[in-house]
Design an enzyme around this catalytic site. Structure first.
Site, short mmCIF file in Angstrom:
data_model
loop_
_atom_site.label_atom_id
_atom_site.label_comp_id
_atom_site.label_asym_id
_atom_site.label_seq_id
_atom_site.Cartn_x
_atom_site.Cartn_y
_atom_site.Cartn_z
N VAL B 17 0.84 -1.19 0.00
CA VAL B 17 0.00 0.00 0.00
C VAL B 17 0.88 1.25 0.00
O VAL B 17 2.07 1.19 0.34
CB VAL B 17 -0.96 0.05 1.22
N CYS B 18 0.28 2.35 -0.35
CA CYS B 18 0.97 3.64 -0.39
C CYS B 18 1.52 3.99 0.99
O CYS B 18 0.79 3.80 1.96
CB CYS B 18 -0.01 4.72 -0.84
N PRO B 19 2.73 4.51 1.18
CA PRO B 19 3.64 4.87 0.10
C PRO B 19 4.60 3.76 -0.28
O PRO B 19 5.52 3.97 -1.07
CB PRO B 19 4.42 6.03 0.74
N ASN B 20 4.43 2.55 0.32
CA ASN B 20 5.41 1.49 0.09
C ASN B 20 5.44 0.99 -1.35
O ASN B 20 6.43 0.41 -1.79
CB ASN B 20 5.17 0.33 1.06
N GLU B 46 -5.46 3.77 -6.18
CA GLU B 46 -4.37 4.64 -5.72
C GLU B 46 -2.99 4.32 -6.33
O GLU B 46 -2.32 5.22 -6.82
CB GLU B 46 -4.30 4.59 -4.19
#
Lengths: 269, 82
Positions: B17-20, B46
């Site tokens: 998931v963001c920001p990974n 996203e």
């Protein structure tokens, strides 16, 4: 050496930065920084560099934690009173990040040991509280061609500059010699606002990380001063070395290190 | 055609998931040389909005972005700069 998944997550906010990235993070993990002084300045520097993943950090200080230190030396806690400052700071740093190896030097830094000590490190941070050691660090770093961050704090004032060999003036180019004995109030008489150590120490950590990763512009040839009363920063352009400096000039008159007399407030009462 | 682009390295960030998502992409891209191509499998929503945009912001060249049958996307990006 590739970053493992835990490191990728731990340092993700660094890796996201265009100026640092995974490459910059690896440079930090491979870097060796020596912090001289585990007090007001050394504490925030040590904590931020440990958090940043600077792989090897040396910490030198001969003192033990005292109750009156805790108002500003934020890596030490009440339970650490009486403990060597280097030990207390090391424990705080390792609690943040076990990626980091902390080497402790529980001794006074003087002319007999400083050159050998700094030789093993890439960057030196001056977190000391007296002019004698500041000049000693400067002269030793010039001799060993080591970059270092100078800083000093008193009352509501702080200042810092960075020396990079061959790129700008050294501390002695700017300040020449020890101030006369009673010209500057001693630390015990004058006091210092605790957050000043955090402000200036954090700026030193910023200089260190930028040096290691080759990011941006360092305070070379510039003195940054901070006035906490007026909340104002000032950047003072420093003249380049005129070639006559006693340590970094063309014909240095200082050819070996000596220990200056410590001002009265440094004496053990 | 996108299918004809030959990637030098391939990653799947559909489990992140963001920001990974972008962090992982950056870490892998950092290991490549200029001009090499990375193939990224990513989710819609996203990730597909943010990862290509962030790559462009850092100066890399997005060669193609196509939706797969399973709802994921495949992105080809060419590394620009050191």
């Amino acid at each position: 050496m590739a970053l493992n998944d835990e490191q990728i997550e731990r340092y993700s906010r660094h890796i996201l930065l265009k100026e640092i990235g995974a490459k910059g993070q690896k440079k930090l993990l491979n870097a060796k920084v020596l912090i001289i002084g585990a007090g007001g300045l050394g504490c925030p520097v040590g904590l931020y560099l440990a958090a940043a993943g600077v792989g090897t950090i040396g910490v030198a200080d001969a003192d033990t934690v005292d109750l009156s230190n805790l108002q500003r030396q934020i890596a030490h806690s009440t339970a650490d009173i009486g403990k060597p400052k280097v030990q207390s700071l090391k424990e705080s740093m390792e609690a943040i990040n076990s990626d980091v190896t902390v080497n402790t030097y529980e001794k006074f830094i003087d002319s007999s040991n400083i050159r050998a000590l700094i030789r093993d490190y890439d960057f030196i941070v001056d977190g000391t509280d007296n002019f004698a050691t500041k000049f000693l660090i400067n002269d030793a770093c010039v001799m060993e061609k080591k970059p270092f961050s100078h800083a000093g704090i008193l009352r509501f004032q702080g200042q810092l500059m960075t020396y990079i060999p061959g790129q700008g003036p050294c501390y002695r180019c700017v300040f020449k010699d020890m101030p006369p004995k009673d010209a500057i109030p001693t630390c015990r008489q004058a006091g210092v606002i605790g957050a000043m150590a955090g402000v200036i120490g954090s700026l030193q950590a910023m200089e260190t990380v930028k040096f290691i990763t080759g990011t941006g512009k360092l305070l070379v040839g510039e003195l940054l001063t901070y006035d906490g009363i007026n909340q104002s920063f000032r950047k003072i352009k420093l003249p380049p070395c005129d070639g006559k400096c006693a340590i970094c000039g063309e014909h240095p008159s200082i050819t070996e290190l000596k220990d200056y007399e410590q001002p009265a407030c440094e004496l053990k009462l | 055609m996108a299918e004809e682009i030959k990637a030098d390295e391939k990653i799947d960030i559909t489990n992140l998931v963001c920001p990974n998502t972008f962090v992982k992409t950056k870490v892998v891209l950092d290991e490549l040389d200029e001009g090499q191509i990375l193939e990224v499998r990513l989710n819609g929503g996203e990730p597909v909005q943010n990862v290509p945009r962030s790559l462009k912001e850092e100066g890399h060249k997005v060669l193609s972005l196509n939706e797969n049958d399973d709802g994921t996307f495949t992105l080809f990006v060419e590394k620009v700069g050191d």
